[in-house]
Design a protein around this motif. Sequence first.
Motif, PDB file in Angstrom:
ATOM      1  N   ARG A  13       0.840  -1.211   0.000  1.00  0.00           N
ATOM      2  CA  ARG A  13       0.000   0.000   0.000  1.00  0.00           C
ATOM      3  C   ARG A  13       0.867   1.250   0.000  1.00  0.00           C
ATOM      4  O   ARG A  13       1.966   1.261   0.537  1.00  0.00           O
ATOM      5  N   ALA A  14       0.324   2.303  -0.590  1.00  0.00           N
ATOM      6  CA  ALA A  14       1.018   3.599  -0.583  1.00  0.00           C
ATOM      7  C   ALA A  14      -0.021   4.696  -0.445  1.00  0.00           C
ATOM      8  O   ALA A  14      -1.167   4.553  -0.893  1.00  0.00           O
ATOM      9  N   ALA A  44       0.498   4.600  -8.142  1.00  0.00           N
ATOM     10  CA  ALA A  44       0.409   3.244  -8.695  1.00  0.00           C
ATOM     11  C   ALA A  44       1.799   2.653  -8.912  1.00  0.00           C
ATOM     12  O   ALA A  44       2.023   1.469  -8.645  1.00  0.00           O
ATOM     13  N   GLY A  45       2.728   3.471  -9.374  1.00  0.00           N
ATOM     14  CA  GLY A  45       4.099   2.991  -9.573  1.00  0.00           C
ATOM     15  C   GLY A  45       4.756   2.571  -8.276  1.00  0.00           C
ATOM     16  O   GLY A  45       5.441   1.545  -8.217  1.00  0.00           O
ATOM     17  N   VAL A  46       4.555   3.341  -7.223  1.00  0.00           N
ATOM     18  CA  VAL A  46       5.133   2.989  -5.914  1.00  0.00           C
ATOM     19  C   VAL A  46       4.536   1.675  -5.409  1.00  0.00           C
ATOM     20  O   VAL A  46       5.255   0.780  -4.955  1.00  0.00           O
ATOM     21  N   VAL A  47       3.214   1.554  -5.501  1.00  0.00           N
ATOM     22  CA  VAL A  47       2.544   0.329  -5.058  1.00  0.00           C
ATOM     23  C   VAL A  47       3.089  -0.876  -5.822  1.00  0.00           C
ATOM     24  O   VAL A  47       3.446  -1.902  -5.235  1.00  0.00           O
ATOM     25  N   VAL A  82      -2.565  -2.965  -4.538  1.00  0.00           N
ATOM     26  CA  VAL A  82      -2.663  -3.991  -5.577  1.00  0.00           C
ATOM     27  C   VAL A  82      -3.991  -4.714  -5.396  1.00  0.00           C
ATOM     28  O   VAL A  82      -4.366  -5.072  -4.272  1.00  0.00           O
ATOM     29  N   THR A  83      -4.698  -4.929  -6.502  1.00  0.00           N
ATOM     30  CA  THR A  83      -5.986  -5.609  -6.434  1.00  0.00           C
ATOM     31  C   THR A  83      -5.995  -6.944  -7.178  1.00  0.00           C
ATOM     32  O   THR A  83      -6.803  -7.814  -6.882  1.00  0.00           O
ATOM     33  N   PHE A  84      -5.070  -7.091  -8.147  1.00  0.00           N
ATOM     34  CA  PHE A  84      -5.061  -8.278  -8.993  1.00  0.00           C
ATOM     35  C   PHE A  84      -3.675  -8.390  -9.605  1.00  0.00           C
ATOM     36  O   PHE A  84      -3.051  -7.367  -9.906  1.00  0.00           O
TER      37      PHE A  84
END
Length: 159
Positions: A13-14, A44-47, A82-84
Amino acid sequence: MAILMEKSPDQSRAEQVHIIMKSDINGAGRLFGGRLMEWIDVVAGVVARRHCNHNVTTACIDNLVFKAAAYCGNVVVLKGQVTFVGSTSMEVRVDTFAEALDGTQEMINRAYLVMVALDENDKPTAVPPLRLDTPEQREEWAAGQRRNDLRRERRRLDY
């Protein structure tokens, strides 16, 4: 080939926080959508990097829904997870909130991005499986699978 250990969405998570400045405002006096898209892409890139421990690239912004406006002086909070996951890609959800002075948050945007893990030669590389610990994570995974199927179908139709 190395065996990749599962990772929980919580491990990657971020969260990012911004105060909207005049330079972030569009001609209509609201947060410029392009600026928000930049912030979303960074989160999104960090996650994705945290999940796969590799550099990543944005493959697509699958869905970007503006639900409400934000204005100069507002605090915005972006939360990503992240979800998938596929074999080399990860779907990341980024929720954006406008935060009031009392700390309450109103969602103003939700976006889903597909990030691809890159090896040292900038080629796609395997990502760890996602460990689903909660019913909410399993529901998000199932929705992510459906979105992945739709992305595949759109690619098939576009080519």
